[in-house]
Design a protein around this motif. Structure first.
Motif, mmCIF file in Angstrom:
data_model
loop_
_atom_site.group_PDB
_atom_site.id
_atom_site.type_symbol
_atom_site.label_atom_id
_atom_site.label_comp_id
_atom_site.label_asym_id
_atom_site.label_seq_id
_atom_site.Cartn_x
_atom_site.Cartn_y
_atom_site.Cartn_z
ATOM 1 N N PHE A 161 0.821 -1.204 0.000
ATOM 2 C CA PHE A 161 0.000 0.000 0.000
ATOM 3 C C PHE A 161 0.861 1.263 0.000
ATOM 4 C CE2 PHE A 161 -2.295 3.242 2.544
ATOM 5 C CZ PHE A 161 -3.442 3.380 1.772
ATOM 6 N N SER A 162 0.493 2.223 -0.839
ATOM 7 C CA SER A 162 1.158 3.521 -0.925
ATOM 8 C C SER A 162 2.671 3.387 -1.070
ATOM 9 C CB SER A 162 0.813 4.391 0.294
ATOM 10 O OG SER A 162 1.273 5.716 0.114
ATOM 11 N N ALA B 139 -11.784 -2.043 1.179
ATOM 12 C CA ALA B 139 -11.121 -2.491 -0.047
ATOM 13 C C ALA B 139 -11.621 -1.759 -1.277
ATOM 14 C CB ALA B 139 -11.316 -3.997 -0.220
ATOM 15 N N GLU B 140 -12.824 -1.184 -1.205
ATOM 16 C CA GLU B 140 -13.393 -0.451 -2.329
ATOM 17 C C GLU B 140 -13.005 1.027 -2.325
ATOM 18 O OE1 GLU B 140 -15.052 -1.792 -4.884
ATOM 19 O OE2 GLU B 140 -14.591 -3.717 -3.934
ATOM 20 N N LEU B 141 -12.345 1.491 -1.277
ATOM 21 C CA LEU B 141 -11.945 2.896 -1.230
ATOM 22 C C LEU B 141 -10.856 3.173 -2.266
ATOM 23 C CD1 LEU B 141 -11.788 3.502 2.643
ATOM 24 C CD2 LEU B 141 -13.591 4.220 1.066
ATOM 25 N N LEU B 142 -10.829 4.405 -2.752
ATOM 26 C CA LEU B 142 -9.887 4.776 -3.811
ATOM 27 C C LEU B 142 -8.423 4.472 -3.485
ATOM 28 C CD1 LEU B 142 -11.303 8.083 -5.308
ATOM 29 C CD2 LEU B 142 -10.899 5.914 -6.501
ATOM 30 N N PRO B 143 -7.949 4.734 -2.255
ATOM 31 C CA PRO B 143 -6.530 4.473 -1.984
ATOM 32 C C PRO B 143 -6.113 3.018 -2.214
ATOM 33 C CG PRO B 143 -7.427 5.884 -0.293
ATOM 34 C CD PRO B 143 -8.595 5.409 -1.111
ATOM 35 N N ILE C 126 -3.791 7.666 -6.328
ATOM 36 C CA ILE C 126 -4.724 8.651 -5.767
ATOM 37 C C ILE C 126 -4.135 9.388 -4.568
ATOM 38 C CG2 ILE C 126 -5.960 7.134 -4.145
ATOM 39 C CD1 ILE C 126 -7.553 9.769 -6.468
ATOM 40 N N LEU C 127 -3.387 8.705 -3.725
ATOM 41 C CA LEU C 127 -2.835 9.370 -2.545
ATOM 42 C C LEU C 127 -1.800 10.414 -2.940
ATOM 43 C CD1 LEU C 127 -2.491 6.359 -0.073
ATOM 44 C CD2 LEU C 127 -4.187 8.189 -0.009
ATOM 45 N N TYR D 158 -6.025 19.587 13.017
ATOM 46 C CA TYR D 158 -6.048 18.397 12.174
ATOM 47 C C TYR D 158 -7.471 17.953 11.884
ATOM 48 C CZ TYR D 158 -7.203 15.672 16.366
ATOM 49 O OH TYR D 158 -7.821 15.181 17.497
ATOM 50 N N TYR D 159 -7.601 17.176 10.818
ATOM 51 C CA TYR D 159 -8.856 16.473 10.544
ATOM 52 C C TYR D 159 -8.524 15.138 9.886
ATOM 53 C CZ TYR D 159 -8.535 17.926 5.594
ATOM 54 O OH TYR D 159 -8.126 18.132 4.300
ATOM 55 N N LEU D 160 -9.469 14.217 9.924
ATOM 56 C CA LEU D 160 -9.307 12.913 9.299
ATOM 57 C C LEU D 160 -10.256 12.800 8.117
ATOM 58 C CD1 LEU D 160 -8.966 12.406 12.656
ATOM 59 C CD2 LEU D 160 -8.210 10.226 11.734
ATOM 60 N N GLU D 161 -9.782 12.194 7.053
ATOM 61 C CA GLU D 161 -10.582 12.000 5.848
ATOM 62 C C GLU D 161 -10.676 10.502 5.563
ATOM 63 O OE1 GLU D 161 -13.033 12.114 3.427
ATOM 64 O OE2 GLU D 161 -12.461 14.209 3.826
ATOM 65 N N PRO D 162 -11.742 9.833 6.054
ATOM 66 C CA PRO D 162 -11.846 8.374 5.898
ATOM 67 C C PRO D 162 -11.830 7.903 4.450
ATOM 68 C CG PRO D 162 -13.396 9.153 7.557
ATOM 69 C CD PRO D 162 -12.832 10.371 6.892
ATOM 70 N N SER D 163 -12.356 8.691 3.516
ATOM 71 C CA SER D 163 -12.390 8.243 2.122
ATOM 72 C C SER D 163 -10.992 8.083 1.543
ATOM 73 C CB SER D 163 -13.197 9.226 1.268
ATOM 74 O OG SER D 163 -12.554 10.484 1.203
#
Length: 386
Positions: free
Chosen positions: A60-61, A79-83, A89-90, A217-222
């Motif tokens: 990953f990444s 598993a369906e998320l874009l990353p 994408i990241l 800070y913020y979190l972006e689950p997508s």
């Protein structure tokens, strides 16, 4: 640095449940993409109506890797998320850069800390990273059982990510539960599949706490990502801080929370001025109550709104100015000042973005108020500019 809510289990409290000492199970399958390792699972846990499994993608990444301890259903959604679907994408969002405008250094009495490499301005991005570990916030497994699965999750990561994770601060220093101890000291919370998960972002975990932080800070689950931006200007070699505790709580409540959750006593500027800081919080609360009063006999004014903003800044609460800017935008609109409305609606939208991310629900309201102030219900609701 576990933020947002308290840990739902005590890592040294052994919980006796029927499923706590079951053998590790492995699904009988040869197709487990996008995971690079065959999932390793508990037996079915009645309390959550599902087993929990370790899912790892070591590639990953660009080889950073990620391990997730969660239910099969949530793993399918992740598993369906874009990353996990698009390797590029990241990078296109600037996530997981090789380096950033910060460096890590040991600080007297604070352990490791993050400092600015150069001057930073309000709104500058500081970090953007994915977690090494995501773990379901269950309270079903015993401490030894949980440690067994979390150890598998960390062992399956690439060596550099595993080493980075295990180099992070701990609270208790017990090697038998080191993986949980790292989580206890360093985790944020991220919602996946409607369930809260603990997330460890090694780079961001180096940031220390302040009750008047200079970053937000913020979190972006997508994107499975955690973002940090400068909440105010930061000088070269100044420590970059975030808040672990609710900043609008009184001094004693913040101290109790930090001591109980993280085992340290805060000595930041606000805590050194405990009583004065509490008085400022009372003034902030009174001003916000006044500005939130839309009755016919309300005495709220733009002077109150400007005073509220000053109080936030005097207390070093720049990271939480979305509330003050929002009050100011509505108050200026209520007296028919388009210029003041536009100014503070824009600032409120920026502050909301730093705090909740670009998908924050409040953004549409502030952007609409900025572009069409006369159409908002607050337009000319109050009589005087004074």
């Amino acid at each position: 640095m576990w933020r947002e809510m308290r840990l739902s289990f005590n890592i040294f409290a052994f919980i006796t449940v029927a499923s706590a000492h079951q053998d590790i199970l492995q699904p009988i399958t040869t197709n487990y993409a996008p995971w690079t390792h065959q999932p390793v699972c508990t037996e079915h846990l009645d309390a959550i109506d599902s087993p929990l499994c370790v899912y790892t993608n070591a590639t990953f990444s660009n080889g950073r890797g990620i391990s997730i301890f969660t239910t099969p259903q949530i793993a399918e959604e992740v598993a369906e998320l874009l990353p996990l679907q698009d390797p590029a994408i990241l990078a296109s969002h600037g996530v997981n850069p090789d380096e950033g405008p910060w460096h890590v250094r040991e600080l007297p009495g604070k352990g490791m800390g993050v400092l600015a490499k150069h001057d930073l301005h309000r709104g500058d991005r500081i970090t953007a990273y994915t977690p090494c570990l995501l773990a379901h916030m269950e309270n079903v497994l015993s401490t030894p059982e949980r440690e067994k699965f979390w150890r598998i999750a960390i062992d399956q990561l690439p060596c550099h990510s595993k080493e980075h994770y295990l180099s992070l601060a701990t609270i208790y220093g017990d090697p038998s539960v080191v993986n949980q101890d790292v989580v206890k000291a360093n985790a944020f919370e991220m919602q996946l599949g409607g369930q809260m998960h603990l997330a460890v972002f090694p780079e961001t975990s180096r940031m220390n706490h302040a009750c008047s932080p200079n970053a937000q800070y913020y979190l972006e689950p997508s994107l499975l990502a955690h973002f940090v931006h400068a909440a105010r200007d930061i000088s070269k070699d100044e420590e970059i801080t975030i808040s672990y505790a609710p900043p609008m709580q009184p001094h004693r409540a913040r101290q109790h929370y930090l001591l109980d959750a993280f085992h340290f006593t805060c000595t930041c500027s606000r805590c050194r001025n405990g009583k004065a800081s509490d008085m400022a919080l009372e003034e902030i609360d009174n001003l916000q109550s006044s500005l939130g009063d839309w009755s016919a006999d309300s005495t709220a004014s733009v002077k109150n709104a400007e005073a509220l903003i000053r109080k936030y800044k005097e207390e070093g609460l720049d990271a939480f100015l979305d509330t003050a800017y929002g009050h100011a935008a509505l108050t200026y609109n209520a007296v028919g000042s388009v210029r003041g409305t536009e100014k503070y609606a824009k600032l409120a939208a920026e502050a909301v973005t730093f705090k909740y991310g670009p998908s924050a629900a409040e953004l549409d309201m502030w952007r609409e108020l900025e572009s069409k102030p006369q159409r908002h219900s607050s337009w000319r609701r109050r009589k005087s500019i004074g």
